[in-house]
Design a protein around this motif. Structure first.
Motif, PDB file in Angstrom:
ATOM      1  N   LEU A 172      17.365  41.438   2.695  1.00 47.06           N
ATOM      2  CA  LEU A 172      17.815  40.214   2.037  1.00 47.06           C
ATOM      3  C   LEU A 172      18.854  40.484   0.953  1.00 47.06           C
ATOM      4  CD1 LEU A 172      14.403  38.347   1.754  1.00 47.06           C
ATOM      5  CD2 LEU A 172      16.291  37.827   3.315  1.00 47.06           C
ATOM      6  N   ASN A 173      18.898  41.700   0.440  1.00 48.81           N
ATOM      7  CA  ASN A 173      19.816  42.029  -0.650  1.00 48.81           C
ATOM      8  C   ASN A 173      21.035  42.837  -0.197  1.00 48.81           C
ATOM      9  OD1 ASN A 173      18.242  40.761  -2.602  1.00 48.81           O
ATOM     10  ND2 ASN A 173      17.022  42.582  -2.944  1.00 48.81           N
ATOM     11  N   THR A 174      21.286  42.922   1.088  1.00 46.49           N
ATOM     12  CA  THR A 174      22.428  43.707   1.556  1.00 46.49           C
ATOM     13  C   THR A 174      23.725  43.080   1.068  1.00 46.49           C
ATOM     14  OG1 THR A 174      22.537  42.485   3.625  1.00 46.49           O
ATOM     15  CG2 THR A 174      21.268  44.541   3.637  1.00 46.49           C
ATOM     16  N   GLU A 175      24.734  43.900   0.957  1.00 45.40           N
ATOM     17  CA  GLU A 175      26.029  43.421   0.487  1.00 45.40           C
ATOM     18  C   GLU A 175      26.652  42.429   1.458  1.00 45.40           C
ATOM     19  OE1 GLU A 175      28.609  46.629  -0.627  1.00 45.40           O
ATOM     20  OE2 GLU A 175      26.997  47.671  -1.647  1.00 45.40           O
ATOM     21  N   ALA A 176      26.243  42.487   2.723  1.00 47.51           N
ATOM     22  CA  ALA A 176      26.810  41.579   3.724  1.00 47.51           C
ATOM     23  C   ALA A 176      26.401  40.137   3.471  1.00 47.51           C
ATOM     24  CB  ALA A 176      26.375  42.007   5.119  1.00 47.51           C
ATOM     25  N   LEU A 177      25.333  39.932   2.766  1.00 49.41           N
ATOM     26  CA  LEU A 177      24.876  38.579   2.490  1.00 49.41           C
ATOM     27  C   LEU A 177      25.493  38.096   1.184  1.00 49.41           C
ATOM     28  CD1 LEU A 177      21.094  38.989   3.349  1.00 49.41           C
ATOM     29  CD2 LEU A 177      22.862  37.970   4.772  1.00 49.41           C
ATOM     30  N   VAL A 178      26.221  37.007   1.261  1.00 49.53           N
ATOM     31  CA  VAL A 178      26.852  36.455   0.074  1.00 49.53           C
ATOM     32  C   VAL A 178      26.337  35.029  -0.092  1.00 49.53           C
ATOM     33  CG1 VAL A 178      29.040  35.838  -1.004  1.00 49.53           C
ATOM     34  CG2 VAL A 178      28.903  37.859   0.461  1.00 49.53           C
ATOM     35  N   GLY A 179      25.975  34.679  -1.292  1.00 48.59           N
ATOM     36  CA  GLY A 179      25.482  33.338  -1.536  1.00 48.59           C
ATOM     37  C   GLY A 179      24.008  33.238  -1.211  1.00 48.59           C
ATOM     38  N   PRO A 180      23.503  32.035  -1.050  1.00 51.39           N
ATOM     39  CA  PRO A 180      22.079  31.851  -0.772  1.00 51.39           C
ATOM     40  C   PRO A 180      21.694  32.515   0.544  1.00 51.39           C
ATOM     41  CG  PRO A 180      23.204  29.718  -1.011  1.00 51.39           C
ATOM     42  CD  PRO A 180      24.238  30.780  -1.103  1.00 51.39           C
ATOM     43  N   VAL A 181      20.554  33.103   0.558  1.00 46.89           N
ATOM     44  CA  VAL A 181      20.070  33.793   1.753  1.00 46.89           C
ATOM     45  C   VAL A 181      19.428  32.772   2.672  1.00 46.89           C
ATOM     46  CG1 VAL A 181      18.438  35.503   2.622  1.00 46.89           C
ATOM     47  CG2 VAL A 181      19.719  35.931   0.522  1.00 46.89           C
ATOM     48  N   GLU A 182      19.836  32.804   3.916  1.00 46.32           N
ATOM     49  CA  GLU A 182      19.249  31.902   4.903  1.00 46.32           C
ATOM     50  C   GLU A 182      18.010  32.567   5.481  1.00 46.32           C
ATOM     51  OE1 GLU A 182      20.315  30.026   9.230  1.00 46.32           O
ATOM     52  OE2 GLU A 182      21.944  30.585   7.899  1.00 46.32           O
ATOM     53  N   LEU A 183      16.924  31.854   5.466  1.00 48.96           N
ATOM     54  CA  LEU A 183      15.685  32.382   6.012  1.00 48.96           C
ATOM     55  C   LEU A 183      15.692  32.145   7.519  1.00 48.96           C
ATOM     56  CD1 LEU A 183      12.980  33.736   5.373  1.00 48.96           C
ATOM     57  CD2 LEU A 183      12.005  31.470   5.090  1.00 48.96           C
ATOM     58  N   THR A 184      16.132  33.152   8.235  1.00 46.51           N
ATOM     59  CA  THR A 184      16.211  33.035   9.689  1.00 46.51           C
ATOM     60  C   THR A 184      14.824  33.132  10.291  1.00 46.51           C
ATOM     61  OG1 THR A 184      16.473  35.398  10.030  1.00 46.51           O
ATOM     62  CG2 THR A 184      18.501  34.109   9.673  1.00 46.51           C
ATOM     63  N   GLU A 185      14.723  32.761  11.534  1.00 49.00           N
ATOM     64  CA  GLU A 185      13.439  32.840  12.229  1.00 49.00           C
ATOM     65  C   GLU A 185      12.957  34.288  12.306  1.00 49.00           C
ATOM     66  OE1 GLU A 185      11.458  31.625  16.510  1.00 49.00           O
ATOM     67  OE2 GLU A 185      13.311  30.629  15.877  1.00 49.00           O
ATOM     68  N   ALA A 186      13.882  35.215  12.504  1.00 51.82           N
ATOM     69  CA  ALA A 186      13.512  36.631  12.587  1.00 51.82           C
ATOM     70  C   ALA A 186      12.936  37.129  11.258  1.00 51.82           C
ATOM     71  CB  ALA A 186      14.715  37.479  12.995  1.00 51.82           C
ATOM     72  N   VAL A 187      13.567  36.722  10.161  1.00 51.34           N
ATOM     73  CA  VAL A 187      13.085  37.133   8.838  1.00 51.34           C
ATOM     74  C   VAL A 187      11.723  36.501   8.568  1.00 51.34           C
ATOM     75  CG1 VAL A 187      13.503  37.006   6.352  1.00 51.34           C
ATOM     76  CG2 VAL A 187      15.384  37.557   7.914  1.00 51.34           C
TER      77      VAL A 187
END
Length: 120
Positions: free
Chosen positions: A73-88
């Motif tokens: 959830l904290n990877t640099e690839a994620l910018v802005g609000p984290v989307e809670l995907t079905e996989a997560v």
């Protein structure tokens, strides 16, 4: 003290291991218990202790999984609000179920030890 044949055989074997007469061995063991030097434990104590040890190991696994989720959830690839995907969400539910199962096993083992200690 009166013993049946099986008990006599057990005491005899224990006494023989220590090169003692059965009566002397029994008297020494009884005195050790009486003065608190020796605490009798149930025969399944080894299994209960193994369960506690295994439960302790198991508590680390979900913690590691939570850390993996946090990194994801904290990877640099994620910018802005984290989307809670079905996989997560599925992964999070799996980790939480593992943690619950481990805690239930640890609770059961702890209660068993408490029941055994209550009689002392």
């Amino acid at each position: 003290m009166a013993y049946n044949d099986d008990e006599r055989a057990i005491i005899g074997a224990a006494a023989a291991r220590e090169n003692m007469a059965p009566a002397a061995w029994a008297a020494r063991a009884a005195l050790a218990v009486a003065v608190g030097q020796l605490v009798p434990v149930p025969t399944d104590t080894r299994e209960v202790m193994q369960e506690l040890i295994e439960s302790r190991k198991q508590t680390a696994r979900p913690h590691n999984n939570f850390n993996q989720l946090q990194r994801m959830l904290n990877t640099e690839a994620l910018v802005g609000p984290v989307e809670l995907t079905e996989a997560v969400a599925d992964r999070l539910m799996m980790v939480m179920a593992q943690q619950l199962a481990v805690l239930q096993r640890l609770d059961a083992a702890t209660l068993q030890v408490m029941r055994e200690r209550r009689g002392r």
